[in-house]
Design a protein around this motif. Structure first.
Motif, short mmCIF file in Angstrom:
data_model
loop_
_atom_site.label_atom_id
_atom_site.label_comp_id
_atom_site.label_asym_id
_atom_site.label_seq_id
_atom_site.Cartn_x
_atom_site.Cartn_y
_atom_site.Cartn_z
N UNK A 51 0.85 -1.19 0.00
CA UNK A 51 0.00 0.00 0.00
C UNK A 51 0.88 1.23 0.00
N UNK A 52 0.46 2.26 -0.71
CA UNK A 52 1.28 3.45 -0.89
C UNK A 52 0.60 4.72 -0.38
N UNK A 53 -0.41 4.57 0.44
CA UNK A 53 -1.05 5.71 1.09
C UNK A 53 -1.04 5.46 2.59
N UNK A 54 -0.63 6.47 3.35
CA UNK A 54 -0.38 6.30 4.77
C UNK A 54 -0.98 7.44 5.58
N UNK A 179 -1.96 -2.48 9.25
CA UNK A 179 -1.13 -1.34 8.88
C UNK A 179 -0.80 -1.42 7.39
N UNK A 180 -0.37 -0.29 6.84
CA UNK A 180 0.03 -0.21 5.43
C UNK A 180 1.56 -0.27 5.35
N UNK A 212 -0.14 3.77 9.41
CA UNK A 212 -1.54 3.40 9.49
C UNK A 212 -2.21 3.54 8.14
N UNK A 213 -3.34 2.89 7.99
CA UNK A 213 -4.12 3.01 6.77
C UNK A 213 -4.65 4.44 6.65
N UNK A 214 -4.55 5.00 5.47
CA UNK A 214 -5.09 6.33 5.24
C UNK A 214 -6.61 6.24 5.14
N UNK A 215 -7.29 7.09 5.90
CA UNK A 215 -8.75 7.08 5.89
C UNK A 215 -9.28 7.49 4.54
N UNK A 216 -10.29 6.77 4.07
CA UNK A 216 -10.90 7.10 2.79
C UNK A 216 -11.82 8.31 2.97
N UNK A 217 -11.71 9.26 2.04
CA UNK A 217 -12.56 10.45 2.12
C UNK A 217 -13.97 10.10 1.73
#
Length: 219
Positions: A51-54, A179-180, A212-217
């Motif tokens: 995953x590439x968003x944090x 986690x990412x 951490x995983x980036x929260x989806x908007x």
């Protein structure tokens, strides 16, 4: 900072670390790793991905402890054995942790982080833009002086095997913990070596971003 800007700065020798957060300790003592719970191995393998968003928030102290133990911790204290294989128990791959507080070296036996460079070198650990703001970037470095019994032509291969095992342990821990992470080999080696103050017999191998995983908007 985007990738093109980083490459341009690298070409003129201006890809530099940022100042570290003030008040960083020279030693970060970690809580004992948690050796129970977590996702079953097969489920973690099924969930493993890059995953590439944090999220920018730092990891919890226990998460950081467990992550580093999974990557290179001691799991057999009577032998000094680690969670990853190493030729002739050379333990030739050093694990550095780049965070806003500075660049730290993970020392498995006391299970703590020792400050090496009082600068935020995250931006130098890769050409990708997300490395600048993710909470931490791991850097795997081979210390070839520890491989004295291995023919010189084979030392790099041995070190990459160990680093790959360490990175996969990180992937599995992140899958289990939600986690990412992503492993990376695209970085300015000269700039990063200088920022880390590496010695001549040290070789940069890989980097790996964790957060951490980036929260989806929401719409």
């Amino acid at each position: 900072m985007n990738s093109l800007t980083k490459m341009a700065l690298g070409l003129i020798g201006q890809l530099k670390p940022l100042p570290a957060l003030e008040g960083a300790s020279t030693l970060l003592h970690l809580p004992a790793p948690s050796l129970s719970g977590g996702m079953p191995l097969i489920a973690a393998l099924a969930s493993r991905q890059s995953r590439r968003e944090f999220a920018p928030e730092p990891l919890a102290e226990q998460q950081l402890s467990d992550l580093l133990w999974a990557a290179a911790g001691i799991n057999r204290h009577e032998l000094g054995g680690r969670t990853v294989p190493s030729a002739m128990n050379s333990q030739e791959v050093l694990l550095y942790v780049a965070m806003p507080q500075g660049l730290f070296l993970y020392e498995p036996l006391p299970h703590h982080l020792r400050l090496i460079v009082a600068s935020d070198v995250r931006r130098v650990t890769g050409q990708q833009d997300f490395v600048d703001t993710a909470p931490l970037d791991l850097v795997f470095v081979a210390d070839h002086s520890r491989l004295g019994l291995v023919p010189a032509a084979q030392r790099e291969a041995y070190a990459y095997v160990m680093a790959g095992a360490m990175a996969q342990n990180v992937y599995l821990y992140c899958a289990s913990e939600g986690l990412a992470t992503v492993i990376r080999a695209w970085f300015d080696r000269d700039a990063l070596s200088q920022a880390m103050g590496l010695q001549a017999d040290h070789q940069l191998l890989l980097s790996q971003t964790v957060g951490g995983m980036k929260a989806e908007s929401s719409a």
